[in-house]
Design a protein around this motif. Structure first.
Motif, mmCIF file in Angstrom:
data_model
loop_
_atom_site.group_PDB
_atom_site.id
_atom_site.type_symbol
_atom_site.label_atom_id
_atom_site.label_comp_id
_atom_site.label_asym_id
_atom_site.label_seq_id
_atom_site.Cartn_x
_atom_site.Cartn_y
_atom_site.Cartn_z
ATOM 1 N N ALA C 89 -10.264 47.120 88.863
ATOM 2 C CA ALA C 89 -9.729 47.062 90.212
ATOM 3 C C ALA C 89 -9.429 45.612 90.542
ATOM 4 O O ALA C 89 -9.928 44.700 89.891
ATOM 5 N N VAL C 90 -8.583 45.418 91.524
ATOM 6 C CA VAL C 90 -8.293 44.075 92.013
ATOM 7 C C VAL C 90 -8.545 44.100 93.512
ATOM 8 O O VAL C 90 -8.069 45.006 94.211
ATOM 9 N N ASP C 91 -9.310 43.142 93.996
ATOM 10 C CA ASP C 91 -9.550 43.054 95.427
ATOM 11 C C ASP C 91 -8.399 42.267 96.042
ATOM 12 O O ASP C 91 -8.240 41.077 95.778
ATOM 13 N N MET C 92 -7.568 42.930 96.862
ATOM 14 C CA MET C 92 -6.366 42.283 97.394
ATOM 15 C C MET C 92 -6.615 41.649 98.758
ATOM 16 O O MET C 92 -5.681 41.442 99.528
ATOM 17 N N LEU C 93 -7.842 41.333 99.058
ATOM 18 C CA LEU C 93 -8.229 40.845 100.377
ATOM 19 C C LEU C 93 -7.385 39.664 100.834
ATOM 20 O O LEU C 93 -6.944 39.604 101.983
ATOM 21 N N ASN C 94 -7.129 38.727 99.929
ATOM 22 C CA ASN C 94 -6.407 37.523 100.333
ATOM 23 C C ASN C 94 -4.904 37.704 100.286
ATOM 24 O O ASN C 94 -4.177 36.817 100.693
ATOM 25 N N LEU C 95 -4.425 38.799 99.762
ATOM 26 C CA LEU C 95 -2.993 38.944 99.551
ATOM 27 C C LEU C 95 -2.336 39.874 100.559
ATOM 28 O O LEU C 95 -1.141 39.778 100.795
ATOM 29 N N LEU C 174 -17.584 41.113 92.514
ATOM 30 C CA LEU C 174 -16.193 40.707 92.262
ATOM 31 C C LEU C 174 -15.303 40.864 93.491
ATOM 32 O O LEU C 174 -14.113 40.580 93.433
ATOM 33 N N ARG C 175 -15.887 41.290 94.605
ATOM 34 C CA ARG C 175 -15.097 41.298 95.852
ATOM 35 C C ARG C 175 -14.809 39.861 96.249
ATOM 36 O O ARG C 175 -15.607 38.951 95.999
ATOM 37 N N LYS C 176 -13.667 39.694 96.902
ATOM 38 C CA LYS C 176 -13.245 38.326 97.197
ATOM 39 C C LYS C 176 -14.120 37.668 98.259
ATOM 40 O O LYS C 176 -14.184 36.447 98.344
ATOM 41 N N TYR C 178 -17.294 37.817 98.378
ATOM 42 C CA TYR C 178 -18.616 37.554 97.810
ATOM 43 C C TYR C 178 -18.629 36.126 97.289
ATOM 44 O O TYR C 178 -17.804 35.755 96.452
ATOM 45 N N PRO C 179 -19.505 35.293 97.825
ATOM 46 C CA PRO C 179 -19.482 33.904 97.374
ATOM 47 C C PRO C 179 -19.868 33.785 95.906
ATOM 48 O O PRO C 179 -20.670 34.583 95.398
#
Lengths: 347, 422, 207
Positions: C89-95, C174-176, C178-179
């Motif tokens: 999966a890809v976390d698209m939070l920033n996109l 791997l969530r965006k 998550y520090p």
């Protein structure tokens, strides 16, 4: 071969024990060196010349280690079990002859601690008792790997004791005795084929028995490729997993003494014991021949270890019961048949 | 003098005390009344090739259920890669499969080059092939030695490590490192070939076939080896595809899928080699496939070296802005110095997009999936390591196997825990 | 397959062919891509988009039909997309704002030698049908995906953490959001020096 004062027996026993314990220590060195050469390396070199002090260094190291007893272990049995293996292995040396009766300083000396009329059976019996050490040690460790190793060991010994015993029956039929001294001196007689004279070693008349005996002996001493009780890749160290320090060393030494005893036993039964050129004239030469034969056997043990993969448990059992046992029985039947012919009881 | 204090509490007080009744605790009965023993194989075990734990349910010595537990070596490479610039990630890939570091480097570098639309010069591609195939030999030799050691052939590991040592020496000559080589660069190779490299490789190529014959002499016809490997751990072709197996695990079952042939990368389409296939999909077939792959890798290295030996074309695609500017210029001109400085400090901005590039690693398909948001660091970097996926078939293979087979099964998958746990 | 190829080489100007030539998979015109064509015809509402980048085709599908489409492509006699290379999966939070995750499956057809990327976008907390009934190999990949992103796969036989330990209570790394160093302040041991500094010849100030 007569009775002798008990103090002479003590001296002989003491000498044999000393030699045996020393040679056992140096068998580890011998194995390391030979195995190293098989594997393209040097083996111990740092302790003394050619690593000759390595056994000593090992002993010091092992004695300095902490003797751990796991919480889950059955404490008394755990502490006692290695002693069984070690002492019974030493005990079997009592009936191995290193020669006949010789004159030393004008005294008749028997070069064996004792000569009982069931000597061969005695060695088999002590070998079976030694397995109790492995089974009890494995069971009492409270570790599943040890338990599996112990169970494997029990099954393996039951199967291969049988082969070991059966492979010798042929010799007993030929000689009519179970005393090792008698069997050995039977082989000192010479057979002549025209101009050639060769010793009447039983490996010539009992080749199948010899092969079976060697296979069973390897299995009996838990050596590769039959080292299933301690299979280090699957059971970590099998029954020895929880042992440390000197108790671990006792198992280790027990294994090496069994190896030496089995080699002595095989040399005595099949390769004429002390028989060899010059052995009739001087008893020292006879001992030398025996030692050489034992070293050849030990070399064979190490060779196997360096070469062969390990059997799987079911394959080990299958080999014992489906292949070796029928062959052993066949050997007995054929030998008995020829013996009857020799006696003139058939035809 | 004060007494030395314990630096920190070794035993947490909340931790339950060891009861000493492990033996009976979790035994339970089967429907047939048989007792089932739970055996915890690992994390510290000689045959799990690292810190892997396999929870086994045993009926006697027969495995009823097998549950591999991994992650003891998880270092979060994927997460860390999101905070590193593209060129900085190459050393991280070394630590995945540490027996075949050049192959990991190559997989990553090719994926980045695909994202950038960049092609390395032909000479660099050939040298990449040479290094990768040598590393495949090294990786297979480690596998052969440890697999044989697991099954009990003690000397094998020493023989194979002897030849692996030669390859390690070649790597040392080539790049200065032996294990974690950090060998590949984006765009090719920035340095000259060291003196004495080619004779060293030639020497290895001369010695290797006879040594390979030694290994096969020792194992291929050995009755005990055959008994231990034939018919053990059979994977049907359908199962192999369904479990997404790659590498020798897939080809051992007779499926012809080798990324080098199916999707040729580098110059593999110009080299002559064959893809060995197994027939029955058992441990022995996978052994034969890997041994044959050793032979083919030797063949590939020989061809590539013959072709490229006397070549002195450049090894780096310097015409591209994505490639690290040459070092030498920085010493003389200010512009080169600035270019180099900016490249090193800020990196390059990759195009927006996503790519997946797979290479044929010694253990299977090594895929890198990069999602780029146009920055100098990957937005998401996914490492598809072959061992991780291949290990998933272990519970399927272990059904009904003996305990002693377990070590053969773990060995035949050819896992390296650094690559499984990432 | 070979017949089709011969035909196209003979009649390059009229690419009628059988419609299954290998070149069509790499054609600039995405509508000629056999997978795109088939899926558009069979799943008109659930096939969302197709993108081409660096000769790789990405298809976007409706997450509710994720498994169905995979089944269809696997069992289709011409497509034979039978191999799951990778699932992540890809976390698209920033996109983008929504939906949050792209579940990405790299699928491959071993007979046709065609690689394909199938994507389905889901939001945080939504679940997506598991691919385990289609490909057994999806088992561990989906477990890892759950472990790293917290995406739930419906119908997965054994969805629990795989790389992190079972009692990991810090969320999904791997969530965006998550520090990189994690959420927790880890205790620093050995703050007070228990072993005295000793001067050495090398450092001059001791260890």
């Amino acid at each position: 071969m007569g009775d002798q004062p008990i103090w002479i027996t003590f001296i002989v026993t003491f000498a044999i024990m000393t030699v045996l314990l020393l040679s056992m220590a140096y068998t580890t060195w011998y194995e390391r060196k030979v195995l190293a050469r098989f594997q393209d390396r040097l083996g111990p070199t740092r302790t003394g010349k050619a690593g000759l002090m390595q056994p000593l260094a090992d002993a010091v190291k092992l004695m300095g280690k902490e003797d751990l007893v796991p919480d889950a272990a059955d404490r008394n049995v755990f502490l006692f079990a290695p002693l069984i293996t070690f002492t019974t292995a030493l005990l079997s040396a009592a009936v191995i002859p290193w020669g006949g009766t010789v004159q030393i300083f004008g005294t008749d000396v028997n070069l064996y601690p004792t000569d009982i009329n069931v000597g061969a059976l005695f060695i088999l019996a002590t070998g079976s008792i030694g397995v109790y050490g492995i089974i009890l040690g494995g069971w009492s460790s409270g570790n599943r790997y040890s338990l599996l190793g112990a169970i494997r060991s029990a099954a393996q010994v039951i199967s291969y004791e049988l082969i070991l015993g059966f492979s010798l029956v042929g010799i007993f039929i030929i000689t009519g005795t179970m005393s090792l001294t008698d069997i050995m001196f039977k082989q000192h007689e010479m057979l002549s084929f025209g101009p050639f004279e060769i010793s009447n070693w039983f490996v010539l008349t009992q080749p199948l028995g010899f092969v079976l005996f060697v296979i069973a002996a390897v299995a009996e001493t838990n050596r590769a490729p039959f080292d299933l009780p301690e299979a280090e890749s699957e059971l970590v160290a099998g029954f020895m997993t929880e042992y440390s320090a000197m108790r671990f060393a006792l198992y280790f030494l027990g294994e090496y003494i069994s190896m030496i005893i089995m080699s002595l036993f095989a040399a005595t039964l099949f390769l004429g014991g002390t028989s060899g050129p010059g052995a009739d004239k001087f008893w020292g030469l006879g001992i030398m021949w025996l030692v050489l034969k034992v070293m050849a056997f030990l070399f064979f043990y190490i060779w196997l270890r360096a070469t062969l993969p390990r059997f799987r448990f079911d394959q080990l059992m299958g080999l014992a019961w489906k292949v070796l046992l029928p062959l052993a029985i066949l050997n007995i039947v054929v030998t008995a048949f020829f013996r009857l012919i020799g006696n003139g009881q058939v035809f | 003098m004060e007494p030395v204090k314990t630096p920190f509490n070794v035993m947490d007080s909340t931790q339950t005390e060891y009861s000493g009744t492990l033996m009976v605790e979790d035994e339970h009965e089967l429907a047939s009344g048989e007792r089932v023993m739970t055996l915890n194989m690992g994390p510290q075990h000689p045959s799990t090739h690292g810190v892997m734990r396999v929870l086994l349910k045993l009926d006697g010595e027969t495995v009823i259920e097998c549950d591999p537990m991994i992650g003891y070596l998880h270092r979060g490479t994927e997460k860390l890669s999101e905070t590193k610039r593209y060129a900085q990630i190459v050393p991280w890939t070394d630590r995945l499969d540490y027996t075949a570091a050049p192959q990991n480097n190559l997989g990553y570098v090719l994926a980045v080059e695909k994202l950038l639309g960049l092609n390395a010069p032909e000479r660099a591609q050939y040298w990449r092939v040479i290094m990768v195939e040598l590393s495949r030999i090294a990786s297979h030799l480690v596998w052969l030695g440890t697999h044989a050691l697991d099954i009990g052939a003690l000397s094998m590991s020493l023989y194979t490590f002897r030849e692996r040592e030669m390859i390690m020496d070649i790597f040392e000559t080539f790049c200065g490192a032996r294990l974690t080589t950090n060998m590949m660069e984006i765009g090719g190779f920035s340095r000259q070939l060291p003196d004495g490299l080619i004779p060293q490789i030639r020497n290895f190529l001369r010695v290797f076939p006879s040594k390979l014959k030694e290994y096969t002499d020792l194992l291929s016809a050995n009755p005990i080896w055959l008994a231990r490997t034939k018919g053990v751990g059979v994977i049907t072709p359908e199962a192999a595809i369904s479990y997404s197996l790659t590498g020798a695990c897939l080809r051992g079952s007779g499926i012809n899928y080798d990324v080098r042939k199916a999707d040729p990368y580098l110059v593999y389409d110009q080299l002559d080699f064959e893809v060995p296939l197994g027939q029955f999909g058992d441990v022995f077939d996978r052994y034969l496939v890997r041994v044959e792959e050793l032979r083919q890798a030797h063949k590939i290295v020989t061809q590539a070296l013959n072709y490229i030996e006397n070549d002195d074309r450049p090894m780096m695609a310097y015409e591209s802005a994505y490639v690290m500017p040459p070092h030498m210029g920085t010493m003389t001109t200010a512009e080169d110095m600035q270019r180099h400085f900016v490249w090193v400090i800020k990196g390059f901005s990759a195009p927006v997009g996503e790519v997946y590039h797979a290479i044929e690693h010694g253990k299977g398909e090594f895929g890198i999936h990069i999602v780029s948001d146009g920055g100098s660091m990957p937005y998401r970097l996914r490492l598809r390591t072959p061992d991780y996926v291949n290990l998933g078939v272990l519970p399927h293979m272990a059904q009904g196997a003996m305990l002693a087979d377990m070590v053969a099964l773990i060995g035949t998958i050819d896992i390296v825990l650094g690559s499984v746990d990432r | 397959m070979t017949d089709g190829e011969n035909q196209t080489t003979q009649q390059t100007l009229v690419p009628t062919g059988t419609g299954w030539e290998r070149e069509l998979y790499f054609d600039d015109d995405l509508s000629k891509h056999p997978v795109v064509r088939e899926l558009r015809a069979v799943f008109p509402d659930d096939f969302l988009d197709a993108v081409r980048f660096r000769n790789e085709t990405t298809i976007y599908v409706n997450p509710a039909k994720f498994r169905e489409i995979a089944f269809y492509m696997r069992d289709h006699e011409k497509l034979q997309v039978n191999f799951l290379s990778d699932l992540t999966a890809v976390d698209m939070l920033n996109l983008r704002t929504a939906p949050r995750f792209d579940v990405t499956a790299q699928i491959y057809s071993i007979p046709n030698r065609i690689r394909l990327r199938m994507k389905a976008s889901i939001d945080d907390g939504m679940s997506i049908p598991s691919l385990v009934p289609v490909f057994n190999g999806a088992n561990w990949m989906e477990r890892e995906c759950f472990d790293m992103f917290g995406i739930f796969f419906e119908g997965h036989p054994n969805l629990r953490r795989i790389l992190l330990q079972d009692d990991w209570d810090e969320g999904h790394p791997l969530r965006k959001d998550y520090p990189t160093r994690g959420w927790k302040d880890y205790p620093v041991y050995n703050k007070e020096r228990t072993i005295r500094r000793t001067k050495t010849r090398w450092t001059g100030r001791g260890v």
